[in-house]
Design an enzyme around this catalytic site. Structure first.
Site, PDB file in Angstrom:
ATOM      1  N   GLU A  33      17.655  43.496 -10.713  1.00 31.50           N
ATOM      2  CA  GLU A  33      17.754  43.192 -12.151  1.00 31.50           C
ATOM      3  C   GLU A  33      17.703  44.500 -12.940  1.00 31.50           C
ATOM      4  O   GLU A  33      16.794  45.307 -12.769  1.00 31.50           O
ATOM      5  CB  GLU A  33      16.617  42.267 -12.584  1.00 31.50           C
ATOM      6  CG  GLU A  33      16.483  42.078 -14.081  1.00 31.50           C
ATOM      7  CD  GLU A  33      17.760  41.579 -14.747  1.00 31.50           C
ATOM      8  OE1 GLU A  33      18.156  42.176 -15.765  1.00 31.50           O
ATOM      9  OE2 GLU A  33      18.360  40.612 -14.242  1.00 31.50           O
ATOM     10  N   THR A 137      25.106  37.608 -12.653  1.00 33.95           N
ATOM     11  CA  THR A 137      25.109  38.678 -13.649  1.00 33.95           C
ATOM     12  C   THR A 137      25.226  38.182 -15.088  1.00 33.95           C
ATOM     13  O   THR A 137      25.269  38.985 -16.020  1.00 33.95           O
ATOM     14  CB  THR A 137      26.235  39.678 -13.352  1.00 33.95           C
ATOM     15  OG1 THR A 137      27.473  38.976 -13.182  1.00 33.95           O
ATOM     16  CG2 THR A 137      25.937  40.448 -12.072  1.00 33.95           C
ATOM     17  N   HIS A 428       4.813   1.667 -27.526  1.00 33.62           N
ATOM     18  CA  HIS A 428       4.982   1.553 -28.978  1.00 33.62           C
ATOM     19  C   HIS A 428       3.776   2.167 -29.697  1.00 33.62           C
ATOM     20  O   HIS A 428       2.642   1.944 -29.296  1.00 33.62           O
ATOM     21  CB  HIS A 428       5.094   0.077 -29.369  1.00 33.62           C
ATOM     22  CG  HIS A 428       5.175  -0.157 -30.853  1.00 33.62           C
ATOM     23  ND1 HIS A 428       6.330   0.076 -31.565  1.00 33.62           N
ATOM     24  CD2 HIS A 428       4.242  -0.577 -31.753  1.00 33.62           C
ATOM     25  CE1 HIS A 428       6.104  -0.216 -32.847  1.00 33.62           C
ATOM     26  NE2 HIS A 428       4.842  -0.605 -32.971  1.00 33.62           N
TER      27      HIS A 428
END
Length: 451
Positions: A33, A137, A428
């Site tokens: 990275e 990439t 509910h």
């Protein structure tokens, strides 16, 4: 040269998902990275954008506090404080991700990688060989010809997230997801915003009914809409920027956000490229044996969760596991504006194209009939697109409907009958009841619907 079972080129959503899953399956993994693991989504996209939108939601709630009997004063926006909050959210997620990667024994290499052979990635002077390679990439913002981004008056979405001020006024070029989210956030934070979209409606990939509901909501919020309009010229002026549209009219603002899409980062990749995307099969395999590609490189939805799924699929396939190709129509889509727009499956137009007009039914349940939505003060609807009594598309508009789309995804995947879903008991008061009510309507036994 360092060797491992898998080398992943790119540490964004798809890349790190592939790395984590491969390591979990017992493979040795090297993750390359050039910036920070987490990629665009974590650092310059999904996470900071949603943090900005939440800050805007708090601002709107403060302004409207008197409407629910709460005394509060809105004193303005501390842009530096918003940035600090956003940075803290990013940092927390980044720290957690780094911990996961370390715990799986993944080797992280910092630097720009280049695929120099079908089994080798070069970073600087070092080479890293893998029995398999995953390309991840990512993508970069598209800037149309004739527009110069300077990061001050003309910005991409990545520039916009680094702003230390809230613009007094802004023009947003592009009415897709990115453009609508920034327009919504900036409006909530006090800016005057106009969206310029070349196509006739906002969110062109969504169901037309959802687009119309969002446009109506944005107009109520005083967001300007110039639909079916293109920017013919963009020029810097003393106080900001002037945009001349193709009809000769002009708009002026403090800044222009260019949000017309993102382009896959395919430069230097020695694999087949078509229409700007890496060509892969249903298992994310490229034309080069042993090389996979995932995420924004592909001509698939540019969504972080789609990238996650592709990364996992690639890791499992290269490990020899039996995997099912991804049904991309079944991937949920969300625009986190106010109101939110969420969907899964086919739009009405897509269903008509696939099954024919006579075979397609639609029903719409308005959120005005939902108690929780009334409490929240949101408007919107649930629209179901069906063939017979099987739902092939669900489309939601309203605040917080992103939290409902996972149920719709499960229903899309399992394909129960409308009557079966209508028989489910939703808690509910929740907005999830709107999913049940829409299926009651489809099954021919509406409960909280007039007429």
């Amino acid at each position: 040269m360092s060797s491992s079972d898998l080398v992943v080129l790119g540490g964004g959503s798809g890349g790190y998902a592939a790395a984590l899953r491969a390591a979990e399956l017992g493979r040795t993994v090297t993750l390359v990275e050039k910036d920070k693991v987490g990629g665009t989504c974590l650092h310059r996209g999904c996470i900071p954008t949603k943090a900005l939108l939440h800050a805007g939601e708090v601002a709107d709630a403060t302004r409207g506090a008197a409407g629910v009997g709460i005394r509060a004063t809105f004193d303005g926006v501390d842009a530096a404080g918003v940035q600090k909050y956003t940075d803290a959210v990013i940092a927390k997620n980044w720290k957690g991700l780094q911990g996961l990667i370390a715990a799986r024994g993944i080797t992280v290499v910092s630097g720009e990688g280049l695929l120099v052979a079908p089994d080798t990635v070069r970073v600087g002077d070092e080479e890293y060989r893998g029995s398999a390679i995953v390309l991840a990439t990512g993508s970069s913002p598209v800037v149309p010809p004739g527009i110069t981004v300077d990061g001050r008056a003309v910005l991409t979405s990545e520039d916009a997230l680094a702003l230390d001020v809230v613009p007094g006024s802004a023009i947003v070029l592009g009415g897709g997801v990115i453009g609508c989210e920034f327009a919504s956030a900036w409006t909530s934070l006090g800016a005057s915003v106009t969206i310029v979209e070349a196509l006739p409606r906002l969110l062109p990939s969504e169901d037309e009914a959802s687009s119309k509901l969002l446009e109506r909501a944005f107009r109520r919020r005083k967001i300007g809409l110039r639909l079916g309009s293109r920017a013919a010229e963009v020029e810097r002026i003393a106080d900001g920027v002037r945009v001349t549209l193709d009809d000769g009219s002009t708009l002026e603002a403090d800044l222009l956000l260019v949000a017309v899409g993102r382009r896959a980062n395919t430069q230097g990749l020695p694999v087949d490229i078509r229409d700007g995307h890496v060509v892969v099969d249903e298992y994310c395999r490229t034309s080069v044996p042993g090389v996979y590609a995932v995420g924004d490189l592909l001509n698939t939805p540019q969504l972080a969760h789609a990238g996650f799924a592709e990364g996992i699929l690639a890791a499992e396939h290269l490990a020899g596991l039996a995997v099912e190709p991804i049904d991309y129509a079944g991937v949920p889509r969300v625009t986190y504006s106010s109101p939110e727009v969420a969907s899964v499956g086919l739009t009405e137009a897509q269903a008509v194209d696939r099954y024919g007009a006579d075979a397609v039914r639609t029903v719409t349940y308005d959120l005005t009939g939902n108690g929780r939505s009334a409490i929240l003060g949101t408007r919107g609807a649930v629209k179901l697109v069906a063939t017979g009594d099987r739902v092939v598309g669900t489309h939601l508009v309203g605040d917080r409907v992103s939290e409902l789309i996972a149920e719709a995804q499960v229903l899309y995947a399992l394909q129960p009958s409308a009557s079966t879903v209508a028989g489910l008991i939703h808690p509910h008061p929740t907005q999830s009841e709107a999913i049940g009510e829409a299926h009651l309507l489809l099954a021919g036994k509406p409960l909280h619907v007039h007429g």
